[in-house]
Design a protein around this motif. Structure first.
Motif, PDB file in Angstrom:
ATOM      1  N   GLU A  87     -45.370   6.908 -41.486  1.00 12.04           N
ATOM      2  CA  GLU A  87     -45.506   7.868 -42.590  1.00 12.04           C
ATOM      3  C   GLU A  87     -46.720   8.778 -42.396  1.00 12.04           C
ATOM      4  O   GLU A  87     -46.655   9.966 -42.694  1.00 12.04           O
ATOM      5  CB  GLU A  87     -45.586   7.146 -43.941  1.00 12.04           C
ATOM      6  CG  GLU A  87     -44.270   6.538 -44.373  1.00 12.04           C
ATOM      7  CD  GLU A  87     -43.116   7.536 -44.336  1.00 12.04           C
ATOM      8  OE1 GLU A  87     -43.254   8.665 -44.840  1.00 12.04           O
ATOM      9  OE2 GLU A  87     -42.048   7.180 -43.792  1.00 12.04           O
ATOM     10  N   TYR A  89     -47.953   9.806 -39.528  1.00 18.22           N
ATOM     11  CA  TYR A  89     -47.613  10.796 -38.498  1.00 18.22           C
ATOM     12  C   TYR A  89     -46.560  11.788 -38.985  1.00 18.22           C
ATOM     13  O   TYR A  89     -46.572  12.943 -38.576  1.00 18.22           O
ATOM     14  CB  TYR A  89     -47.182  10.116 -37.206  1.00 18.22           C
ATOM     15  CG  TYR A  89     -48.345   9.444 -36.524  1.00 18.22           C
ATOM     16  CD1 TYR A  89     -49.414  10.199 -36.048  1.00 18.22           C
ATOM     17  CD2 TYR A  89     -48.410   8.073 -36.380  1.00 18.22           C
ATOM     18  CE1 TYR A  89     -50.507   9.597 -35.437  1.00 18.22           C
ATOM     19  CE2 TYR A  89     -49.487   7.461 -35.775  1.00 18.22           C
ATOM     20  CZ  TYR A  89     -50.534   8.225 -35.310  1.00 18.22           C
ATOM     21  OH  TYR A  89     -51.617   7.630 -34.714  1.00 18.22           O
ATOM     22  N   ARG A  90     -45.666  11.361 -39.874  1.00 21.99           N
ATOM     23  CA  ARG A  90     -44.709  12.307 -40.462  1.00 21.99           C
ATOM     24  C   ARG A  90     -45.452  13.389 -41.242  1.00 21.99           C
ATOM     25  O   ARG A  90     -45.129  14.562 -41.156  1.00 21.99           O
ATOM     26  CB  ARG A  90     -43.747  11.585 -41.400  1.00 21.99           C
ATOM     27  CG  ARG A  90     -42.570  11.011 -40.702  1.00 21.99           C
ATOM     28  CD  ARG A  90     -41.448  10.636 -41.663  1.00 21.99           C
ATOM     29  NE  ARG A  90     -40.400  10.021 -40.905  1.00 21.99           N
ATOM     30  CZ  ARG A  90     -40.110   8.731 -40.924  1.00 21.99           C
ATOM     31  NH1 ARG A  90     -40.771   7.911 -41.699  1.00 21.99           N
ATOM     32  NH2 ARG A  90     -39.149   8.257 -40.171  1.00 21.99           N
ATOM     33  N   LYS A  91     -46.462  12.962 -42.010  1.00 22.30           N
ATOM     34  CA  LYS A  91     -47.241  13.911 -42.803  1.00 22.30           C
ATOM     35  C   LYS A  91     -48.149  14.764 -41.929  1.00 22.30           C
ATOM     36  O   LYS A  91     -48.384  15.932 -42.227  1.00 22.30           O
ATOM     37  CB  LYS A  91     -48.067  13.165 -43.847  1.00 22.30           C
ATOM     38  CG  LYS A  91     -47.223  12.535 -44.933  1.00 22.30           C
ATOM     39  CD  LYS A  91     -48.056  11.713 -45.872  1.00 22.30           C
ATOM     40  CE  LYS A  91     -47.155  10.968 -46.855  1.00 22.30           C
ATOM     41  NZ  LYS A  91     -47.900   9.978 -47.620  1.00 22.30           N
ATOM     42  N   SER A  93     -47.624  15.817 -38.851  1.00 14.76           N
ATOM     43  CA  SER A  93     -46.904  16.769 -38.014  1.00 14.76           C
ATOM     44  C   SER A  93     -46.337  17.908 -38.858  1.00 14.76           C
ATOM     45  O   SER A  93     -45.602  17.680 -39.812  1.00 14.76           O
ATOM     46  CB  SER A  93     -45.767  16.062 -37.273  1.00 14.76           C
ATOM     47  OG  SER A  93     -45.093  16.973 -36.448  1.00 14.76           O
ATOM     48  N   ALA A  96     -41.040  18.675 -37.769  1.00  9.93           N
ATOM     49  CA  ALA A  96     -40.395  17.369 -37.927  1.00  9.93           C
ATOM     50  C   ALA A  96     -39.746  16.895 -36.632  1.00  9.93           C
ATOM     51  O   ALA A  96     -39.111  17.668 -35.919  1.00  9.93           O
ATOM     52  CB  ALA A  96     -39.338  17.450 -39.027  1.00  9.93           C
ATOM     53  N   SER A  99     -36.172  12.145 -35.201  1.00  8.90           N
ATOM     54  CA  SER A  99     -36.383  10.794 -35.729  1.00  8.90           C
ATOM     55  C   SER A  99     -37.792  10.383 -35.344  1.00  8.90           C
ATOM     56  O   SER A  99     -38.280  10.758 -34.270  1.00  8.90           O
ATOM     57  CB  SER A  99     -35.407   9.783 -35.128  1.00  8.90           C
ATOM     58  OG  SER A  99     -34.102  10.012 -35.564  1.00  8.90           O
ATOM     59  N   LEU A 100     -38.425   9.626 -36.220  1.00  5.18           N
ATOM     60  CA  LEU A 100     -39.747   9.067 -35.934  1.00  5.18           C
ATOM     61  C   LEU A 100     -39.697   7.616 -36.369  1.00  5.18           C
ATOM     62  O   LEU A 100     -39.443   7.322 -37.538  1.00  5.18           O
ATOM     63  CB  LEU A 100     -40.841   9.840 -36.683  1.00  5.18           C
ATOM     64  CG  LEU A 100     -42.275   9.377 -36.461  1.00  5.18           C
ATOM     65  CD1 LEU A 100     -42.661   9.438 -34.989  1.00  5.18           C
ATOM     66  CD2 LEU A 100     -43.243  10.222 -37.295  1.00  5.18           C
TER      67      LEU A 100
END
Length: 123
Positions: A87, A89-91, A93, A96, A99-100
């Motif tokens: 989560e 690293y999702r924020k 980056s 997008a 898939s992460l």
């Protein structure tokens, strides 16, 4: 299937290469994002890219941001994987990943996810 695997851990590269090659997939490896971008300068023919996030020289997020600036990048899904907080690293980056995921104990999970992404891209 042609796969680019980006990771600074030689053991992870070896395991993922073996998993994909069992299905007769062609695997090219890079040890960081900078090396991966150099590969992609001359070879755009990958069906999927799997990249670790935390690497020296250029991490997976920097790689993704630079890769997505390329015209050909829209047809190649990028799967990020990390032992860290997904989560976070999702924020972090601004672009997008397709898939992460957390680094699996069983790298066959990454293989399955890559196959699903490629199949979805082709259909």
């Amino acid at each position: 299937m042609r796969v680019l695997v980006v990771d600074d851990d030689e053991i992870h590269l070896l395991i993922l290469r073996k998993i994909f090659e069992r299905s007769h997939d062609l695997v090219v490896t890079a040890h960081n994002g900078l090396e991966a971008l150099k590969v992609l300068e001359t070879d755009h023919g990958f069906h999927v890219i799997l990249t670790d996030i935390v690497m020296p020289e250029m991490d997976g997020i920097e790689f993704l941001m630079n890769f997505k600036k390329q015209n050909f990048s829209k047809t190649i899904p990028v799967i990020g994987f990390t032992a860290g907080d997904v989560e976070y690293y999702r924020k972090k980056s601004s672009v997008a990943f397709d898939s992460l995921v957390s680094k699996p104990l069983d790298f066959n999970d990454l293989y399955t996810l890559a196959k699903l992404k490629v199949d979805a891209q082709l259909n």
